[in-house]
Write a protein that holds these residues in place. Structure first.
Motif, mmCIF file in Angstrom:
data_model
loop_
_atom_site.group_PDB
_atom_site.id
_atom_site.type_symbol
_atom_site.label_atom_id
_atom_site.label_comp_id
_atom_site.label_asym_id
_atom_site.label_seq_id
_atom_site.Cartn_x
_atom_site.Cartn_y
_atom_site.Cartn_z
ATOM 1 N N ARG A 61 33.652 -16.232 -0.172
ATOM 2 C CA ARG A 61 32.363 -16.692 -0.669
ATOM 3 C C ARG A 61 31.843 -15.758 -1.759
ATOM 4 O O ARG A 61 30.790 -15.978 -2.331
ATOM 5 N N SER A 69 33.054 -21.427 -1.867
ATOM 6 C CA SER A 69 31.868 -21.359 -2.724
ATOM 7 C C SER A 69 31.502 -22.743 -3.249
ATOM 8 O O SER A 69 30.321 -23.107 -3.311
ATOM 9 N N ASN A 72 29.863 -24.630 -0.530
ATOM 10 C CA ASN A 72 28.479 -24.195 -0.348
ATOM 11 C C ASN A 72 27.566 -24.695 -1.473
ATOM 12 O O ASN A 72 26.345 -24.715 -1.329
ATOM 13 N N LEU A 107 25.426 -19.031 6.740
ATOM 14 C CA LEU A 107 25.346 -18.318 5.462
ATOM 15 C C LEU A 107 23.916 -18.130 4.967
ATOM 16 O O LEU A 107 23.564 -17.030 4.532
ATOM 17 N N VAL A 120 27.427 -15.277 -4.630
ATOM 18 C CA VAL A 120 26.811 -16.495 -4.141
ATOM 19 C C VAL A 120 25.299 -16.381 -4.256
ATOM 20 O O VAL A 120 24.700 -15.400 -3.863
ATOM 21 N N ASP A 135 30.017 -19.212 6.036
ATOM 22 C CA ASP A 135 30.567 -17.895 5.755
ATOM 23 C C ASP A 135 31.809 -17.737 6.626
ATOM 24 O O ASP A 135 31.688 -17.444 7.815
#
Lengths: 297, 127
Positions: A61, A69, A72, A107, A120, A135
């Protein structure tokens, strides 16, 4: 049910042993490859090394272009590689098997408590088109070790050990007669508090020791309690480190982290229910072993 | 008895070994056995007392020995350090502490690699 690894009884025969260490996933990775020829052992070592590095590029991440990533940021999971989909399957199963004690969907909470030294952006994570932000952390390291060992064996080595930040998977011919010997380091210093011997299995340790920082007057750790969505204050916990032996490094890591969140009585019950072995270290440095622990020592 | 037979008989009486040939043969066989056992024991003791080589050094030129390093595609990166051991328990090791570079370099072969008590790996919560 997570199957426990088999105990060691085999002896190392005449083989070539190749080892390497390299930085990976924010830690140090160590790979041991064993084969009947140096060529095969070296080739398998390189396969394992590249596998770990490739998985890091997909799962970190801290890398803006990694698949995690992108997830997310709101990208759909079905666009990702089979490895990443396997990671997400593991994360979902981990949450279910541990009764929510392990939950990678934290996360935003991890970022809120100040563990954000990454690329991030918390605002991007919270504003994603789907509500999840994960995460992979420890389970990613463990699964990477599992997948790397599998790839190495496919390339002809007779024995392999992969450690990613101490999440260790070993399989096949060990590097010594007694089996794969794994030492456990104390949460407080470099003292060795235990030693296990494995033939085909995994071990992982989770603890508060390495990543602690002060934030808004409180002592934070990178372990978030999924039930409260708050960072666990290690000073208020009896258990400061948990080591678990399991069939794969991914599951060993999941249960080690779950033991930290659960604390002593619930952790021991969790390990017994899963048929796993664990060693828990208390604040004062003393250790407490689960029922099955003696099978591996 | 003939004169010849008398002479043979008297000669035989003057040679004690020939008077009891079976006993002589047993004594000779026993002596040879004892001697061979003693000799074998000495050889074994000498061999066991001979110290095994505990440290030998051999240099391998990676540039001319492709087997001494992993081979892969050009984009592949080598790990920071590589240890190779030829072993029946770990008898020899190549230690390569240098970072991965394309230039030829030499590595050192050492024997033996590690104490038996050294672990295969260490796990800790420091991650």
């Amino acid at each position: 049910m997570v199957a426990p690894p088999s105990q060691s009884s085999t002896c190392a025969d005449s083989s070539v042993v190749v080892r390497s260490t390299f930085p990976a996933m924010g830690n140090t990775a160590m790979i041991t490859s064993i084969a009947h020829s140096r060529d095969i052992a070296s080739r398998a070592l390189l396969v394992g090394t590249e596998r770990v590095q490739m998985l890091e590029s997909s799962w970190s991440r801290f890398l803006p272009d990694s698949e995690v990533s992108k997830f997310n940021e709101g990208r759909q999971l079905n666009n990702f590689s089979a490895d990443t989909q396997l990671l997400f399957e593991h994360m979902a199963q981990a949450t279910a098997r541990t009764g929510g004690l392990f939950d990678a969907r934290i996360l935003p909470e991890v970022l809120k408590i100040g563990y954000d030294s990454s690329l991030v952006d918390a605002r991007r994570a919270s504003g994603a088109s789907h509500s999840l932000a994960v995460d992979p952390g420890g389970i990613g390291k463990g699964l990477a070790a599992d997948l790397a060992v599998s790839s190495m064996l496919e390339h002809g080595c007779t024995g392999a050990l992969v450690s990613v930040g101490g999440d260790i998977r070993c399989c096949g011919t060990p590097d010594r007669d007694e089996g794969w010997i794994i030492e456990l380091q104390s949460a407080h210093d470099e003292t060795i508090i235990g030693r296990v011997t494995l033939d085909d299995g995994a071990i992982a340790t989770s603890g508060f020791g390495a990543k602690r920082w002060a934030c808004l007057g409180a002592h934070r750790t990178h372990i978030v309690d999924p039930s409260t969505h708050a960072s666990i204050d290690s000073r208020q916990r009896e258990v400061v480190q948990a080591t678990v032996v399991a069939s794969t490094a991914a599951w060993a890591e999941v249960y080690a982290t779950a033991c930290l969140v659960a604390d002593m009585p619930a952790a021991l019950a969790l390990l017994d229910r899963a048929g796993l072995a664990g060693l828990l270290q208390r604040h004062d440095g003393s250790t407490f072993a689960s029922t099955n622990w003696s099978r591996y020592t | 008895m003939t004169t010849t037979e008398d002479r043979l008989h008297s000669l035989a009486q003057r040679r004690p070994r020939d008077r009891f040939p079976a006993r002589s043969a047993r004594i000779l066989a026993t002596g040879l056995s004892v001697a061979s056992i003693l000799g074998l024991a000495s050889a074994i003791r000498a061999a066991s007392l001979t110290p095994a080589p505990i440290h030998t050094t051999t240099e391998l030129d990676i540039a001319t020995n492709p087997m001494s390093r992993p081979q892969s595609s050009a984009s592949s990166t080598l790990p920071e350090s590589t240890v190779v051991a030829n072993t029946s328990r770990v008898a020899a090791v190549i230690v390569d502490p240098a970072p991965a570079v394309a230039a030829p370099r030499r590595v050192t072969l050492e024997t033996p690699v590690a104490a038996v008590s050294e672990p295969s790996a260490t796990t800790s919560g420091s991650k």
